[in-house]
Scaffold this motif. Structure first.
Motif, mmCIF file in Angstrom:
data_model
loop_
_atom_site.group_PDB
_atom_site.id
_atom_site.type_symbol
_atom_site.label_atom_id
_atom_site.label_comp_id
_atom_site.label_asym_id
_atom_site.label_seq_id
_atom_site.Cartn_x
_atom_site.Cartn_y
_atom_site.Cartn_z
ATOM 1 N N SER A 1 0.724 -1.246 0.026
ATOM 2 C CA SER A 1 -0.031 0.148 -0.006
ATOM 3 C C SER A 1 0.820 1.262 -0.120
ATOM 4 O O SER A 1 0.293 2.404 0.273
ATOM 5 C CB SER A 1 -1.027 0.127 1.104
ATOM 6 N N ASN B 1 -0.290 9.608 2.461
ATOM 7 C CA ASN B 1 0.750 8.678 2.983
ATOM 8 C C ASN B 1 2.078 9.592 2.812
ATOM 9 O O ASN B 1 2.274 10.037 1.772
ATOM 10 C CB ASN B 1 0.755 7.669 1.976
ATOM 11 N N TYR C 1 -8.205 4.435 0.017
ATOM 12 C CA TYR C 1 -8.078 3.558 0.906
ATOM 13 C C TYR C 1 -9.751 3.177 1.509
ATOM 14 O O TYR C 1 -10.252 4.415 1.953
ATOM 15 C CB TYR C 1 -7.448 3.901 2.398
ATOM 16 N N GLU C 2 -10.244 2.098 1.315
ATOM 17 C CA GLU C 2 -11.766 1.897 1.780
ATOM 18 C C GLU C 2 -12.660 3.019 0.981
ATOM 19 O O GLU C 2 -13.638 3.358 1.765
ATOM 20 C CB GLU C 2 -11.915 2.013 3.187
ATOM 21 N N GLY D 1 -11.908 1.787 9.776
ATOM 22 C CA GLY D 1 -11.163 2.541 9.106
ATOM 23 C C GLY D 1 -10.636 3.620 10.027
ATOM 24 O O GLY D 1 -9.715 4.166 10.082
ATOM 25 N N GLU E 1 -6.665 8.800 1.041
ATOM 26 C CA GLU E 1 -5.818 8.756 2.114
ATOM 27 C C GLU E 1 -4.445 9.461 1.911
ATOM 28 O O GLU E 1 -3.700 8.974 0.950
ATOM 29 C CB GLU E 1 -5.475 7.323 2.802
#
Length: 424
Positions: A32, A140, A133-134, A172, A138
């Motif tokens: 990921s 990073n 993400y889901e 989450g 998101e």
């Protein structure tokens, strides 16, 4: 551009073997790590320029960040900071995760290095990657990113710190702080990533709700049913359609002197429960309009417990089935329908006899459907209160019942109340 194309471009720049680069990229992406972050990591590994000729990250408001934003620079307030260990290429790696916010919105994040983040900090994060993400973007950030703590404040419409009620948790969520009671708990031995591992599994409760939990690193404060505890740095996953609290080795669990009161089941309409994607410890009230096929006398696989047909388990093939009882009753409250699934004990109560009685009745009639027919006569057309755990999937809404009883509510009074509400 796929992984091989990225690898070919990167290998050409670095003067190294393409297959080796491609393998490194795949490993990082499967872990990921955003593609740009993965490429920069490999540039550092092979001594190349980490810049790689990529465009400079742009400043962005969180509301404008999407998985296609590339690398961005954001100025945000840290709402929560969670910490846990994950396994990558056979090695344990500690990550930091939680939520960030600015005046326009909030996003979850994963930090691949320890930047010393604390809830309430205002920071400027440079060269952060974005992944999905889901279903949501998101942020990073890692070695190639910069994190600068600012003295200024940032007025955001969210509370920092992670304190939450169970009813407000969603899959989450990371870095969560809870005050809860241990309602149920048992120690289990599972086949974990390092072999046999002891975990704790059970149910936590507060005044707002009850939710399942798993403690991957058993702590004594969680082993006593009825104990009230303070939990910091928990994270939330989805389990059978509902949020599940997860306690890791980095979570802090301490006994509370003040007891936490646990509320009862949340009464909801079927529509409310289904539209939420599932609900734990919910109570539905409605009429049983049908008892589905597969109710009454059934047989289960002795190895996995699944219902078998004609001696065949879909996992273990031909088996000697074990007799059991269950009911799959369709409950209708006027807003929608759900299938209430009753175990052997509740089915025996509804049937008015034991499993042995049901087997005797089926042998006498030479038809096991006689048991399901008797159950239909007892429940169809009547109103019931059903307490349990609702999950929703492509096959519909199923309520795993823990209590099934005929309703004591007066439908006439409810009708008058509804008419009064509509007329108001």
């Amino acid at each position: 551009m796929d992984v091989d194309e990225h690898a070919e471009e990167l290998a050409s720049d670095l003067g190294v073997d393409k297959e080796e680069v491609a393998e490194g990229l795949r490993n990082l992406v499967e872990y990921s790590v955003p593609m740009e972050e993965a490429k920069q990591s490999l540039r550092r590994k092979y001594g190349g320029d980490s810049g790689g000729g990529s465009s400079a990250p742009t400043s962005a408001d969180l509301a404008d960040v999407t998985p296609d934003s590339g690398n961005v620079t954001v100025t945000v307030k840290v709402l929560t900071v969670g910490k846990r260990s994950i396994r990558y290429n056979g090695d344990d790696h500690v990550i930091f995760e939680g939520e960030l916010a600015d005046e326009t919105g909030k996003l979850s994040y994963t930090a691949w290095e320890d930047f010393g983040l604390s809830a309430g900090d205002v920071v400027r994060i440079g060269n952060a990657g974005v992944r999905e993400y889901e279903g949501h973007p998101e942020l990073n950030f890692g070695e190639s990113s910069t994190v600068e703590t600012l003295e200024e404040d940032l007025d955001v419409p969210y509370e920092a710190g992670g304190e939450a009620d169970l009813a407000d948790l969603e899959p989450g969520d990371r870095g969560v702080t809870l005050d809860v009671q241990v309602v149920e708990v048992e120690r289990k031995t599972i086949d974990g990533r390092d072999g046999e591992t002891d975990i704790l599994s059970g149910v936590l409760g507060d005044e707002s709700a009850r939710l399942p939990f798993t403690a991957w690193n058993p702590q004594s404060a969680l082993e006593e049913e009825g104990a009230s505890v303070h939990v910091e740095n928990a994270y939330v996953r989805e389990f059978r359609g509902v949020p599940e609290v997860n306690v890791s080795e980095f979570s802090v669990v301490a006994p509370r002197d003040d007891p936490v009161e646990v509320g009862g089941p949340t009464r909801m309409t079927v529509r409310e429960a289904v539209s939420g994607g599932g609900a734990y410890d919910v109570e539905l009230v409605g009429n049983v309009i049908e008892v589905r096929d597969g109710s009454g006398l059934i047989q289960r696989c002795p190895d996995c417990g699944r219902v078998i047909q004609k001696g065949q388990c879909r996992t273990h093939g031909q088996v000697d089935g074990e007799d059991d009882l269950r009911v799959k009753a369709i409950l209708d409250d006027g807003t929608g329908t759900a299938t209430a699934v009753l175990d052997r004990e509740m089915t025996e109560d509804v049937y008015g006899g034991t499993l042995e009685d049901a087997l005797d009745a089926a042998r006498e009639a030479m038809d096991q459907e006689v048991v399901a027919d008797d159950i239909r006569e007892e429940v169809v057309g009547k109103e019931f209160e059903v307490r349990g755990h609702l999950s929703v999937d492509e096959y519909g809404a199923n309520l795993e019942a823990v209590r099934f009883r005929e309703s004591a509510d007066d439908p006439t009074e409810r009708a008058h109340a509804l008419l009064t509400e509509v007329s108001a």
